[in-house]
Design an enzyme around this catalytic site. Structure first.
Site, PDB file in Angstrom:
ATOM      1  N   GLY A  38       0.763  -1.241   0.000  1.00  0.00           N
ATOM      2  CA  GLY A  38       0.000   0.000   0.000  1.00  0.00           C
ATOM      3  C   GLY A  38       0.791   1.287   0.000  1.00  0.00           C
ATOM      4  N   PRO A  98       4.603  -5.164  -0.729  1.00  0.00           N
ATOM      5  CG  PRO A  98       6.845  -4.532  -1.068  1.00  0.00           C
ATOM      6  CD  PRO A  98       5.979  -5.488  -0.277  1.00  0.00           C
ATOM      7  N   GLY A  99       3.602  -3.596  -3.769  1.00  0.00           N
ATOM      8  CA  GLY A  99       3.476  -3.777  -5.209  1.00  0.00           C
ATOM      9  C   GLY A  99       3.938  -2.505  -5.895  1.00  0.00           C
ATOM     10  CE1 TYR A 132      -8.818   1.990  -9.193  1.00  0.00           C
ATOM     11  CE2 TYR A 132      -6.675   2.352 -10.180  1.00  0.00           C
ATOM     12  CZ  TYR A 132      -7.594   1.512  -9.598  1.00  0.00           C
ATOM     13  OH  TYR A 132      -7.279   0.197  -9.425  1.00  0.00           O
ATOM     14  CB  CYS A 146     -15.469   3.233 -29.604  1.00  0.00           C
ATOM     15  SG  CYS A 146     -14.679   3.199 -31.209  1.00  0.00           S
ATOM     16  CE1 TYR A 185      -2.081  -3.376  -8.678  1.00  0.00           C
ATOM     17  CE2 TYR A 185      -0.853  -1.439  -7.976  1.00  0.00           C
ATOM     18  CZ  TYR A 185      -1.361  -2.695  -7.716  1.00  0.00           C
ATOM     19  OH  TYR A 185      -1.134  -3.281  -6.491  1.00  0.00           O
TER      20      TYR A 185
HETATM   21  C1  LIG Z   1      -2.894  -5.175  -4.106  1.00  0.00           C
HETATM   22  C2  LIG Z   1      -2.384  -5.789  -2.858  1.00  0.00           C
HETATM   23  C3  LIG Z   1      -1.101  -5.492  -2.395  1.00  0.00           C
HETATM   24  C4  LIG Z   1      -0.193  -4.492  -3.072  1.00  0.00           C
HETATM   25  O1  LIG Z   1      -0.666  -3.202  -2.970  1.00  0.00           O
HETATM   26  P1  LIG Z   1       0.259  -1.965  -3.441  1.00  0.00           P
HETATM   27  O2  LIG Z   1      -0.572  -0.787  -3.153  1.00  0.00           O
HETATM   28  O3  LIG Z   1       0.543  -2.129  -4.876  1.00  0.00           O
HETATM   29  O4  LIG Z   1       1.502  -1.992  -2.616  1.00  0.00           O
HETATM   30  C5  LIG Z   1      -0.666  -6.137  -1.267  1.00  0.00           C
HETATM   31  N1  LIG Z   1      -1.440  -7.032  -0.601  1.00  0.00           N
HETATM   32  C6  LIG Z   1      -2.684  -7.338  -1.020  1.00  0.00           C
HETATM   33  C7  LIG Z   1      -3.483  -8.334  -0.263  1.00  0.00           C
HETATM   34  C8  LIG Z   1      -3.204  -6.732  -2.151  1.00  0.00           C
HETATM   35  O5  LIG Z   1      -4.433  -7.032  -2.547  1.00  0.00           O
END
Ligand SMILES: *Cc1c(COP(=O)(O)O)cnc(C)c1O
Length: 416
Positions: free
Chosen positions: A239, A274-275, A316, A343, A371
């Protein structure tokens, strides 16, 4: 120096000028920087050095095999949300024992597969899932390692579509139900209660919600220990936000310090998922201007990338930087909406941007590493963009551009 930078008015990815990439591989394409990915992983991992930990990269942010391969080599674990993502981790050389399996809707087949491969943990999101896991584990003579995803009801102060830790969200089990559910999980014969997890949302730009959620999770962990349920790990989710425009997310060092301080002296391993923070700013979407349209009230730059390539602006109303690939100060700046060929009126990548462009120019859409490709679609029968990874002066094709033949290959006409 940032991985994406100007040299003599031309935008580069590391040592490679982007016009060269467009010429060789065509547009639209995603361009990632190996150096930027590596630096982001190392910074995140390093920020947690104060406590034993495992970074579990959230695969859904960018699930290209080369990205997963890179993170696996750097020592990362993985957070997955489907059996498909598990297969990707394996195909990329990742270790299933460093995988946590999240998600509200794990199917029987997905659970069986993950159990057989020996994942580190199932992040369970409901009582029903707990029972399904227990039954499947029992039937295969195994024990399923489980963590409960608790919902700490903390406001992450982010976009409602990416807030997950509020009472009204579908994710996790309500905080008040967690204790009795843990007792139940502890009693079930084919489960090993190994952890606790939470994930309160995405693109958080303040530290406070993370700390508030962590405090609640730690309190619950202590309460469990007092009842003889000792957890091996605490997973505080992902997050952490990035800078798209002018956001000021906490620096990763500060974030790491806050969490490791909370964990100080505790026996549990710290997990994070983390993503975006690892991949978001390590990629751009390279696109070419097809047409300029000067309307009565608006100007449009119609580009060859669209909402199917990068959905975040449409979904978003997210902001992404738009950078001219070749700076041309001789051109007159105008205000443009940067839109794609799809379109839908909602098909835009950016709105009201002052740009100096002509038809045929290249634009780089910033912060497209997270994403972007992973949320892309084939809407309007648009083949998905190519993905490239720049490594110093080399360019690796890490996903070829799709062909129309591939798109329709699974479809059948009616019998004659
Ligand atoms: C999407 C997600 C993440 C990663 O979130 P980021 O905002 O990209 O860091 C981590 N854990 C869970 C369970 C998620 O669904």
């Amino acid at each position: 120096m940032s991985a994406f930078h100007y040299r003599n008015g031309v935008l580069y990815a590391e040592e490679v000028p982007l016009p060269e990439i467009a010429g060789r591989f065509g547009t639209p394409c995603f361009v990632y920087s190996r150096a930027a990915l590596t630096a982001a992983y190392r910074a995140f991992d390093g920020a947690l050095a104060g406590h034993p930990h495992l970074v579990c990269y959230a695969v859904k942010a960018n699930s290209n095999l080369a990205v997963l391969d890179l993170f696996a080599r750097l020592g990362s674990g993985f957070d997955i949300v489907s059996g498909g993502e598990l297969k990707r981790v394996l195909a990329a050389g990742g270790n299933p024992r460093r995988v946590v399996f999240s998600g509200v809707g794990k199917s029987e087949a997905e659970i069986r597969e993950a159990l057989a491969l020996g994942v580190l943990c199932f992040n369970v999101e409901s009582e029903s899932e707990l029972h399904r896991l227990n039954r499947i584990a029992g039937a295969s003579g195994a024990r399923a390692p489980v963590s409960l995803r608790v919902n700490p009801d903390v406001d992450p102060k982010t976009h409602p579509y990416i807030a997950t830790g509020l009472k009204e969200n579908k994710f996790g089990v309500p905080f008040a139900d967690a204790l009795p559910l843990y007792r139940e999980a502890h009693r079930l014969p084919h489960l090993d209660v190994v952890g606790i997890d939470c994930h309160i949302g995405s693109q958080l730009t303040e530290l406070e919600p993370f700390v508030e959620a962590a405090r609640k999770v730690l309190d619950l962990t202590d309460r469990l220990a007092s009842e003889g349920i000792h957890l091996a790990h605490i997973d505080l989710g992902g997050g952490l936000g990035i800078r798209y425009r002018d956001e000021q997310p906490p620096p990763v060092e500060e974030y790491g310090r806050a969490l490791t301080r909370l964990m100080h002296g505790r026996p549990e391993l710290l997990l994070l998922e983390p993503g975006r923070a690892l991949v978001g700013n390590a990629g751009i979407l390279l696109t070419r201007v097809e047409y300029l349209k000067h309307g009565e009230t608006k100007n449009f730059a119609v580009v060859d990338a669209a909402m199917n390539d990068l959905m975040r602006p449409s979904l978003y109303d997210a902001y992404h930087d738009v950078l001219p690939v070749v700076l041309d100060t001789a051109l007159k700046p105008s205000l443009y909406d940067v839109v794609g060929p799809v379109c839908e009126s909602g098909d835009f990548l950016a709105r009201n941007r002052e740009l100096r462009v002509t038809e045929g120019d290249l634009l780089a859409i910033g912060s497209a590493g997270a994403y972007g490709m992973s949320m892309s679609s084939n809407y309007n029968t648009r083949p998905r963009a190519a993905e490239l990874m720049v490594d110093c002066d080399r360019v690796h094709v890490i996903r070829e551009r799709e062909t129309i033949e591939q798109l329709i290959a699974l479809e059948k006409r009616l019998p004659a």
